[in-house]
Design a protein around this motif. Structure first.
Motif, PDB file in Angstrom:
ATOM      1  N   TYR A 266       5.232   2.114 -12.334  1.00 32.28           N
ATOM      2  CA  TYR A 266       3.800   2.078 -12.048  1.00 32.28           C
ATOM      3  C   TYR A 266       3.307   3.518 -11.957  1.00 32.28           C
ATOM      4  CZ  TYR A 266       5.031  -2.571 -10.125  1.00 32.28           C
ATOM      5  OH  TYR A 266       5.519  -3.843  -9.924  1.00 32.28           O
ATOM      6  N   THR A 267       2.011   3.715 -12.138  1.00 26.23           N
ATOM      7  CA  THR A 267       1.427   4.993 -11.750  1.00 26.23           C
ATOM      8  C   THR A 267       0.918   4.847 -10.316  1.00 26.23           C
ATOM      9  OG1 THR A 267      -0.791   4.416 -12.556  1.00 26.23           O
ATOM     10  CG2 THR A 267       0.719   5.530 -14.105  1.00 26.23           C
ATOM     11  N   PHE A 268       0.685   5.974  -9.674  1.00 23.13           N
ATOM     12  CA  PHE A 268       0.191   5.960  -8.296  1.00 23.13           C
ATOM     13  C   PHE A 268      -1.078   5.116  -8.195  1.00 23.13           C
ATOM     14  CE2 PHE A 268      -1.707   7.458  -4.416  1.00 23.13           C
ATOM     15  CZ  PHE A 268      -0.670   7.923  -3.620  1.00 23.13           C
ATOM     16  N   GLY A 269      -2.003   5.352  -9.118  1.00 19.28           N
ATOM     17  CA  GLY A 269      -3.271   4.631  -9.079  1.00 19.28           C
ATOM     18  C   GLY A 269      -3.137   3.150  -9.381  1.00 19.28           C
ATOM     19  N   SER A 270      -2.293   2.804 -10.349  1.00 17.69           N
ATOM     20  CA  SER A 270      -2.151   1.389 -10.702  1.00 17.69           C
ATOM     21  C   SER A 270      -1.483   0.605  -9.579  1.00 17.69           C
ATOM     22  CB  SER A 270      -1.355   1.231 -12.003  1.00 17.69           C
ATOM     23  OG  SER A 270       0.005   1.615 -11.832  1.00 17.69           O
ATOM     24  N   LEU A 271      -0.558   1.241  -8.870  1.00 24.22           N
ATOM     25  CA  LEU A 271       0.104   0.573  -7.750  1.00 24.22           C
ATOM     26  C   LEU A 271      -0.882   0.351  -6.603  1.00 24.22           C
ATOM     27  CD1 LEU A 271       2.768  -0.584  -6.816  1.00 24.22           C
ATOM     28  CD2 LEU A 271       3.464   1.708  -6.082  1.00 24.22           C
ATOM     29  N   ALA A 272      -1.748   1.338  -6.371  1.00 25.13           N
ATOM     30  CA  ALA A 272      -2.782   1.180  -5.345  1.00 25.13           C
ATOM     31  C   ALA A 272      -3.716   0.032  -5.700  1.00 25.13           C
ATOM     32  CB  ALA A 272      -3.575   2.479  -5.200  1.00 25.13           C
ATOM     33  N   GLY A 273      -4.126  -0.024  -6.962  1.00 26.47           N
ATOM     34  CA  GLY A 273      -5.011  -1.096  -7.400  1.00 26.47           C
ATOM     35  C   GLY A 273      -4.347  -2.458  -7.323  1.00 26.47           C
ATOM     36  N   ALA A 274      -3.064  -2.510  -7.674  1.00 22.92           N
ATOM     37  CA  ALA A 274      -2.334  -3.780  -7.626  1.00 22.92           C
ATOM     38  C   ALA A 274      -2.260  -4.299  -6.195  1.00 22.92           C
ATOM     39  CB  ALA A 274      -0.937  -3.597  -8.205  1.00 22.92           C
ATOM     40  N   PHE A 275      -1.996  -3.395  -5.249  1.00 25.42           N
ATOM     41  CA  PHE A 275      -1.982  -3.828  -3.850  1.00 25.42           C
ATOM     42  C   PHE A 275      -3.362  -4.312  -3.425  1.00 25.42           C
ATOM     43  CE2 PHE A 275      -3.419  -2.538   0.369  1.00 25.42           C
ATOM     44  CZ  PHE A 275      -2.740  -3.490   1.122  1.00 25.42           C
ATOM     45  N   TYR A 276      -4.390  -3.539  -3.735  1.00 24.99           N
ATOM     46  CA  TYR A 276      -5.745  -3.862  -3.290  1.00 24.99           C
ATOM     47  C   TYR A 276      -6.169  -5.249  -3.765  1.00 24.99           C
ATOM     48  CZ  TYR A 276     -10.731  -3.231  -2.339  1.00 24.99           C
ATOM     49  OH  TYR A 276     -12.018  -3.378  -1.867  1.00 24.99           O
ATOM     50  N   ARG A 277      -5.820  -5.585  -4.993  1.00 31.94           N
ATOM     51  CA  ARG A 277      -6.246  -6.865  -5.571  1.00 31.94           C
ATOM     52  C   ARG A 277      -5.315  -8.019  -5.217  1.00 31.94           C
ATOM     53  NH1 ARG A 277      -6.991  -3.134  -9.754  1.00 31.94           N
ATOM     54  NH2 ARG A 277      -4.979  -3.732 -10.662  1.00 31.94           N
ATOM     55  N   SER A 278      -4.178  -7.712  -4.622  1.00 32.40           N
ATOM     56  CA  SER A 278      -3.195  -8.750  -4.320  1.00 32.40           C
ATOM     57  C   SER A 278      -3.595  -9.525  -3.065  1.00 32.40           C
ATOM     58  CB  SER A 278      -1.813  -8.118  -4.095  1.00 32.40           C
ATOM     59  OG  SER A 278      -1.756  -7.479  -2.823  1.00 32.40           O
ATOM     60  N   GLY A 279      -2.837 -10.564  -2.791  1.00 27.75           N
ATOM     61  CA  GLY A 279      -3.047 -11.317  -1.560  1.00 27.75           C
ATOM     62  C   GLY A 279      -2.199 -10.805  -0.412  1.00 27.75           C
ATOM     63  N   GLU A 280      -1.470  -9.702  -0.643  1.00 27.61           N
ATOM     64  CA  GLU A 280      -0.618  -9.144   0.399  1.00 27.61           C
ATOM     65  C   GLU A 280      -1.469  -8.543   1.525  1.00 27.61           C
ATOM     66  OE1 GLU A 280       2.720  -9.341   0.373  1.00 27.61           O
ATOM     67  OE2 GLU A 280       2.665 -10.407  -1.546  1.00 27.61           O
ATOM     68  N   LEU A 281      -1.033  -8.769   2.757  1.00 26.22           N
ATOM     69  CA  LEU A 281      -1.723  -8.229   3.939  1.00 26.22           C
ATOM     70  C   LEU A 281      -3.221  -8.542   3.877  1.00 26.22           C
ATOM     71  CD1 LEU A 281      -0.001  -4.730   4.308  1.00 26.22           C
ATOM     72  CD2 LEU A 281       0.846  -6.987   4.947  1.00 26.22           C
ATOM     73  N   ALA A 282      -3.519  -9.817   3.730  1.00 23.85           N
ATOM     74  CA  ALA A 282      -4.913 -10.242   3.559  1.00 23.85           C
ATOM     75  C   ALA A 282      -5.784  -9.868   4.750  1.00 23.85           C
ATOM     76  CB  ALA A 282      -4.963 -11.753   3.326  1.00 23.85           C
ATOM     77  N   TRP A 283      -5.161  -9.610   5.902  1.00 24.74           N
ATOM     78  CA  TRP A 283      -5.930  -9.227   7.087  1.00 24.74           C
ATOM     79  C   TRP A 283      -6.467  -7.800   6.997  1.00 24.74           C
ATOM     80  CZ3 TRP A 283      -2.474  -5.516   8.356  1.00 24.74           C
ATOM     81  CH2 TRP A 283      -1.111  -5.797   8.143  1.00 24.74           C
ATOM     82  N   LEU A 284      -6.047  -7.036   5.992  1.00 23.02           N
ATOM     83  CA  LEU A 284      -6.660  -5.730   5.738  1.00 23.02           C
ATOM     84  C   LEU A 284      -7.905  -5.967   4.891  1.00 23.02           C
ATOM     85  CD1 LEU A 284      -3.528  -3.519   5.010  1.00 23.02           C
ATOM     86  CD2 LEU A 284      -5.147  -3.201   6.889  1.00 23.02           C
ATOM     87  N   ARG A 285      -9.062  -5.875   5.521  1.00 28.17           N
ATOM     88  CA  ARG A 285     -10.318  -6.240   4.868  1.00 28.17           C
ATOM     89  C   ARG A 285     -10.691  -5.269   3.746  1.00 28.17           C
ATOM     90  NH1 ARG A 285     -13.782  -4.752   7.921  1.00 28.17           N
ATOM     91  NH2 ARG A 285     -12.613  -3.883   9.659  1.00 28.17           N
ATOM     92  N   PRO A 286     -11.174  -5.796   2.606  1.00 33.15           N
ATOM     93  CA  PRO A 286     -11.594  -4.920   1.496  1.00 33.15           C
ATOM     94  C   PRO A 286     -12.954  -4.282   1.765  1.00 33.15           C
ATOM     95  CG  PRO A 286     -11.932  -7.211   0.905  1.00 33.15           C
ATOM     96  CD  PRO A 286     -11.234  -7.215   2.243  1.00 33.15           C
TER      97      PRO A 286
END
Length: 286
Positions: A266-286
């Motif tokens: 992954y690139t740094f940015g793509s990994l950040a985006g993948a986390f942000y869009r994932s359902g992981e840690l859903a309690w972290l509000r977007p």
């Protein structure tokens, strides 16, 4: 049973020692851990860590994998490293939410920048990760060139402060950050800044400077006519390459350092985006 009781006691001792700074040494996490069993450490520290190294079974080198299911490759949420990062972020949730409330940067956006930095550190220092961070389920706080849980350089933190206090800066986003960054006039600025970013017991300032970097980049791009509020992948890319790489334009590219997690690049940015869009840690509000 006695063996596991000993292991539990030793990990508890290490954790308590960390909380009270008994093992603190100026230098990066990898530098500190690479010298754990050298003559530069205290005899008590050396004996304790040697016991842990002997008692805690390491994964066998042959066939060792980051994947929780034992397969050769897997997506990042299926890795042992991610499980530790998730646990560390859960422990820091009150701090993340406090910083989000103070800066207006969402908790999930802040975490999206921290996630790739932590995964990069854990995957690049596998033995340290397996023997130390994985059992304790804590985030790594770097303390040499890149600092804190998000890996901010001290000179970058200084630039963040400069922009926050300069209404003429294209990165300026208002006066609200000045009091958050204020220093005692009698304090040694550089020393205090270093301590802010590397405090292993309290990651507040590490998250604060991360959030302010994000807010300053967003302010710069907004002035140029572009909205990055829905692009955590671009924000993280810029965070990774620094202020000098922030050049507002209509079609920014996701990139940054290459990070291999679970056998996948992954690139740094793509990994950040993948986390942000994932359902992981859903309690972290977007």
């Amino acid at each position: 049973m006695l063996l596991f009781a000993c292991i539990g006691l030793l990990f508890t001792t290490v954790f308590v020692g960390m909380q009270f700074g008994l093992f603190n040494v100026r230098g990066s996490i990898d530098a500190r851990n690479s010298s754990i069993l050298t003559a530069t450490t205290s005899p008590a520290h050396t004996s304790l860590m040697a016991l842990i190294m002997n008692l805690v079974p390491a994964s066998p080198p042959a066939g060792d994998t980051s994947c929780t299911g034992g397969q050769a490759t897997c997506a990042w949420p299926e890795t042992r490293e991610w499980a530790v990062v998730a646990g560390g972020l859960a422990k820091d949730l009150p701090l993340i939410e406090r910083v989000a409330a103070e800066t207006g940067v969402s908790p999930r956006t802040i975490a999206a920048v921290v996630v790739p930095e932590q995964l990069r550190f854990f995957t690049s220092e596998r033995e340290v990760f397996k023997r130390y961070f994985e059992p304790l389920k804590i985030l790594g706080s770097l303390s040499k060139f890149s600092l804190g849980v998000s890996g901010i350089k001290q000179e970058t933190a200084q630039v963040i402060e400069d922009h926050a206090n300069d209404p003429a800066s294209p990165y300026y986003h208002g006066p609200e950050a000045a009091h958050l960054l204020a220093y005692d006039p009698a304090a040694n600025h550089d020393e205090v800044l270093f301590n802010r970013l590397t405090d292993e017991k309290d990651h507040y300032y590490s998250y604060l400077y991360t959030a302010l970097f994000i807010k300053e980049i967003m302010a710069q791009w907004k002035r140029a006519g572009y909205d990055l509020s829905g692009r955590p992948d671009i924000v993280a890319t810029i965070f990774n390459i620094g202020f000098g790489g922030s050049l507002p334009h209509v079609d920014p590219t996701v990139g940054g350092s290459l990070i291999t997690v679970g056998g996948v690049d992954y690139t740094f940015g793509s990994l950040a985006g993948a986390f942000y869009r994932s359902g992981e840690l859903a309690w972290l509000r977007p």
